[in-house]
Design a protein around this motif. Structure first.
Motif, PDB file in Angstrom:
ATOM      1  N   SER A 185       0.839  -1.198   0.000  1.00 43.86           N
ATOM      2  CA  SER A 185       0.000   0.000   0.000  1.00 43.86           C
ATOM      3  C   SER A 185       0.868   1.239   0.000  1.00 43.86           C
ATOM      4  N   CYS A 186       0.217   2.360  -0.316  1.00 41.40           N
ATOM      5  CA  CYS A 186       0.881   3.651  -0.199  1.00 41.40           C
ATOM      6  C   CYS A 186       0.964   4.048   1.276  1.00 41.40           C
ATOM      7  N   HIS A 187       1.535   5.203   1.566  1.00 40.33           N
ATOM      8  CA  HIS A 187       1.722   5.621   2.958  1.00 40.33           C
ATOM      9  C   HIS A 187       0.399   5.831   3.680  1.00 40.33           C
ATOM     10  N   CYS A 188      -0.577   6.453   3.019  1.00 36.95           N
ATOM     11  CA  CYS A 188      -1.845   6.743   3.701  1.00 36.95           C
ATOM     12  C   CYS A 188      -2.798   5.557   3.660  1.00 36.95           C
ATOM     13  N   GLY A 189      -2.521   4.572   2.818  1.00 37.77           N
ATOM     14  CA  GLY A 189      -3.340   3.366   2.772  1.00 37.77           C
ATOM     15  C   GLY A 189      -4.487   3.407   1.776  1.00 37.77           C
ATOM     16  N   ALA A 190      -4.654   4.510   1.075  1.00 42.17           N
ATOM     17  CA  ALA A 190      -5.778   4.628   0.144  1.00 42.17           C
ATOM     18  C   ALA A 190      -5.594   3.768  -1.103  1.00 42.17           C
ATOM     19  N   VAL A 191      -4.356   3.552  -1.489  1.00 48.61           N
ATOM     20  CA  VAL A 191      -4.066   2.750  -2.687  1.00 48.61           C
ATOM     21  C   VAL A 191      -3.443   1.431  -2.248  1.00 48.61           C
TER      22      VAL A 191
ATOM     23  N   ARG B 201       0.357   7.436  -9.017  1.00 44.10           N
ATOM     24  CA  ARG B 201       0.716   7.810  -7.646  1.00 44.10           C
ATOM     25  C   ARG B 201      -0.569   8.064  -6.860  1.00 44.10           C
ATOM     26  N   CYS B 202      -0.514   7.788  -5.569  1.00 43.05           N
ATOM     27  CA  CYS B 202      -1.675   8.031  -4.701  1.00 43.05           C
ATOM     28  C   CYS B 202      -2.050   9.500  -4.778  1.00 43.05           C
ATOM     29  N   ASN B 203      -3.339   9.780  -4.936  1.00 44.05           N
ATOM     30  CA  ASN B 203      -3.728  11.182  -5.069  1.00 44.05           C
ATOM     31  C   ASN B 203      -3.852  11.889  -3.720  1.00 44.05           C
ATOM     32  N   THR B 204      -3.591  11.156  -2.644  1.00 43.31           N
ATOM     33  CA  THR B 204      -3.541  11.787  -1.318  1.00 43.31           C
ATOM     34  C   THR B 204      -2.100  11.957  -0.847  1.00 43.31           C
ATOM     35  N   CYS B 205      -1.374  10.855  -0.714  1.00 44.94           N
ATOM     36  CA  CYS B 205      -0.034  10.948  -0.111  1.00 44.94           C
ATOM     37  C   CYS B 205       1.073  11.036  -1.147  1.00 44.94           C
ATOM     38  N   GLY B 206       0.783  10.770  -2.412  1.00 40.21           N
ATOM     39  CA  GLY B 206       1.760  10.991  -3.465  1.00 40.21           C
ATOM     40  C   GLY B 206       2.724   9.850  -3.722  1.00 40.21           C
TER      41      GLY B 206
HETATM   42 ZN   LIG Z   1      -1.720   7.320  -0.174  1.00 38.04          ZN
END
Ligand SMILES: [Zn+2]
Length: 112
Positions: free
Chosen positions: A8-14, A68-73
């Motif tokens: 996952s990405c850093h924020c977990g959204a992806v 790229r995650c649209n929240t944490c990049g």
């Molecule tokens: Zn993210």
């Protein structure tokens, strides 16, 4: 390939699902990768599932989409736009990724 792994990405959204861990990762030094600094693990596109909200970047011949995650990049993967069978996953996003457990290939390509 047998056992599916996740990332996952850093924020977990992806979220990522991959058909098995990579044994080789590539540190690419082209004009985009030397800035993003991913470690690419190459997979058949059928063996990669990327879910969640991403923004896309295309450049040059625009044959691939960099997601790229649209929240944490976090840069998650590049996926082909045509019917090319392979894609690149940023191994840094894999849960518990251990750089010491894989072969690292450094591609010194500064021409593109
Ligand atoms: Zn993210």
């Amino acid at each position: 390939m047998a056992e599916w792994i996740t990332g996952s990405c850093h924020c977990g959204a992806v979220q990522l699902s991959l058909a098995g861990p990579p044994s080789v990762v590539t540190e690419c030094h082209c004009s985009i990768c030397r800035r993003y600094a991913p470690l690419w693990a190459y997979y058949q596109t059928d063996y990669v599932f990327l879910t969640g909200p991403t923004d896309i970047y295309r450049w040059g011949r625009k044959q691939v989409d960099f997601h790229r995650c649209n929240t944490c990049g976090c840069v998650m993967a590049w996926l082909p736009r045509g019917d090319y069978p392979e894609c690149g996953v940023n191994a840094r996003m894999i849960d518990g990724f251990d750089l010491g457990a894989v072969t690292l290939i450094v591609e010194e390509d500064s021409s593109v």
